[in-house]
Every structure is written in structure tokens, then in C-alpha cells.
Design a protein around this motif. Structure first.
Motif, PDB file in Angstrom:
ATOM      1  N   LYS A   5       0.863  -1.176   0.000  1.00  0.00           N
ATOM      2  CA  LYS A   5       0.000   0.000   0.000  1.00  0.00           C
ATOM      3  C   LYS A   5       0.900   1.226   0.000  1.00  0.00           C
ATOM      4  N   ARG A  11      -4.284   9.755  -1.170  1.00  0.00           N
ATOM      5  CA  ARG A  11      -5.089   8.528  -1.208  1.00  0.00           C
ATOM      6  C   ARG A  11      -4.175   7.331  -1.000  1.00  0.00           C
ATOM      7  N   ARG A  13      -3.108   3.756  -2.153  1.00  0.00           N
ATOM      8  CA  ARG A  13      -3.185   3.008  -3.420  1.00  0.00           C
ATOM      9  C   ARG A  13      -2.459   1.679  -3.272  1.00  0.00           C
ATOM     10  N   LYS A  30      -5.362  -0.960  -9.430  1.00  0.00           N
ATOM     11  CA  LYS A  30      -6.683  -0.385  -9.175  1.00  0.00           C
ATOM     12  C   LYS A  30      -7.378  -1.191  -8.090  1.00  0.00           C
ATOM     13  N   TRP A  31      -8.143  -0.484  -7.244  1.00  0.00           N
ATOM     14  CA  TRP A  31      -9.005  -1.163  -6.288  1.00  0.00           C
ATOM     15  C   TRP A  31     -10.193  -1.730  -7.079  1.00  0.00           C
ATOM     16  N   ASP A  32     -10.893  -2.659  -6.509  1.00  0.00           N
ATOM     17  CA  ASP A  32     -11.982  -3.311  -7.245  1.00  0.00           C
ATOM     18  C   ASP A  32     -13.090  -2.337  -7.621  1.00  0.00           C
ATOM     19  N   ASP A  33     -13.332  -1.303  -6.813  1.00  0.00           N
ATOM     20  CA  ASP A  33     -14.385  -0.348  -7.152  1.00  0.00           C
ATOM     21  C   ASP A  33     -13.934   0.649  -8.220  1.00  0.00           C
ATOM     22  N   GLU A  34     -12.630   0.710  -8.526  1.00  0.00           N
ATOM     23  CA  GLU A  34     -12.117   1.608  -9.559  1.00  0.00           C
ATOM     24  C   GLU A  34     -12.131   0.975 -10.947  1.00  0.00           C
ATOM     25  N   VAL A  35     -12.286  -0.335 -10.990  1.00  0.00           N
ATOM     26  CA  VAL A  35     -12.292  -1.042 -12.274  1.00  0.00           C
ATOM     27  C   VAL A  35     -13.691  -0.954 -12.863  1.00  0.00           C
ATOM     28  N   ARG A  36     -13.782  -0.432 -14.070  1.00  0.00           N
ATOM     29  CA  ARG A  36     -15.085  -0.261 -14.724  1.00  0.00           C
ATOM     30  C   ARG A  36     -15.428  -1.491 -15.546  1.00  0.00           C
TER      31      ARG A  36
END
Length: 186
Positions: A5, A11, A13, A30-36
Motif C-alpha cells: 500500500k 489517497r 493506493r 486499481k481497487w476493485d471499485d475503480e475497475v469499470r
């Protein structure tokens, strides 16, 4: 390799750390919520008629050419000439300076304002009246009368009001040209 980390730009990351050619390299993950979801990026379905498809194909055909002999890579040619010159011990040519576009005339606004004020004051005193125009600002009553004269149909009262306004304005202009006690030095 290691996953770590990292606090970066305020932030936290995830990064993948690894060693490459003697240097520590960090790949930001990328965190899982950042992956589109890629389906979000897919274009929306559109209805296209056969005539639109035919027109698009004709446009592409009209813009397509098989003869590319007119196109030259000028940058590559210039770069090869520089490399060849350096290999032979010559200095590269100086870059061609682009001609500067002539700019507009630079005006000293404060000097222009001072000159304008000087001319207006001279015109009020009656000196060099040809140099500057002095305009009297209409009063609120004169503005209202002028507005009413424009709106109202041509009547005798409107004409009389306009004449009175013109006379008052003429009197004010004449009075403004006369020097005051302060200007006369009294």
C-alpha cells in the motif's frame, strides 16, 4: 515481487513492487471499485438505414487513394541529415526561426487617457475646441422625455417637450463652456 500500500496524492493506493534492471519499480494497481465494467464503455445501439451505409461507403471510397507518392516524411529526412552531419563531424544547421508575426501597436493607455482629459479640459475652457468633443450627460428628466418622445406618436406636446429639452441642453452646453471661478483663479 510484492504487493504493497502506498499513500500518494492524499489517497492510499495498491502497488506492485518489483526489481527491474537494478531499480525498484512500482506499478499502481486499481481497487476493485475503480475497475469499470467494459460493457459501460460499449457504444449505444444506433439505427442506421441502408442508404446511410451506402453514403458512408461512398465517402470513404472518395477519400481513399492508392497513390501515396505525394506524401513525404520530412521530419525523418531532416533527422537523417543531422545524424549524417554529426557522423562526419559537422555541426547541425541552426533551426529555422519562424518569422514573428507583426504584433499590434502598443498603446500607453494612461498617456492616452491623460491626453484625452487635457483636451477635454481645454475644450471646456474654449481653447482648441476642435481637438476634443465634450458631451453633456443628459439628466434623468431629459432621458425620460427623450424616451417618451420616441414612444409617443408625433403630437404637439411631444414636439414642445423635445424643443424644451433641446433648449435646456443648449443652455447647459453654453454654461459648461464658461470658466468657473475656480478655473478663472478667483
Amino acid at each position: 515481487m510484492a504487493v504493497a500500500k502506498l499513500a500518494w496524492h492524499g489517497r492510499e493506493r495498491l502497488v506492485l513492487l518489483r526489481v527491474r534492471e537494478g531499480a525498484l519499480v512500482a506499478h499502481v494497481l486499481k481497487w476493485d471499485d475503480e475497475v469499470r465494467d467494459p460493457s459501460e464503455l460499449a457504444p449505444k445501439g444506433a439505427k442506421v438505414t441502408d442508404s446511410e451505409i451506402d453514403e458512408a461507403l461512398q465517402l470513404v471510397d472518395s477519400m481513399t487513394t492508392d497513390d501515396i507518392s505525394g506524401y513525404r516524411d520530412e521530419y525523418r529526412k531532416a533527422l537523417e541529415a543531422v545524424i549524417e552531419g554529426k557522423a562526419k563531424g559537422r555541426q547541425p544547421p541552426e533551426p529555422i526561426a519562424e518569422a514573428e508575426e507583426p504584433g499590434g501597436k502598443v498603446v500607453d493607455l494612461m498617456a492616452a487617457l491623460r491626453e484625452s482629459v487635457r483636451k477635454a479640459q481645454a475644450a471646456r475652457r474654449g481653447e482648441g475646441a476642435d481637438d476634443a468633443e465634450v458631451h453633456e450627460m443628459p439628466t434623468a428628466k431629459e432621458k425620460t422625455a427623450a424616451k417618451a418622445a420616441r414612444k409617443a406618436p408625433a403630437k404637439k406636446t411631444a414636439k414642445k417637450t423635445a424643443k424644451k429639452t433641446a433648449k435646456k441642453t443648449a443652455k447647459k452646453i453654453t454654461a459648461a463652456k464658461k470658466p468657473t471661478r475656480r478655473q478663472r483663479g478667483a
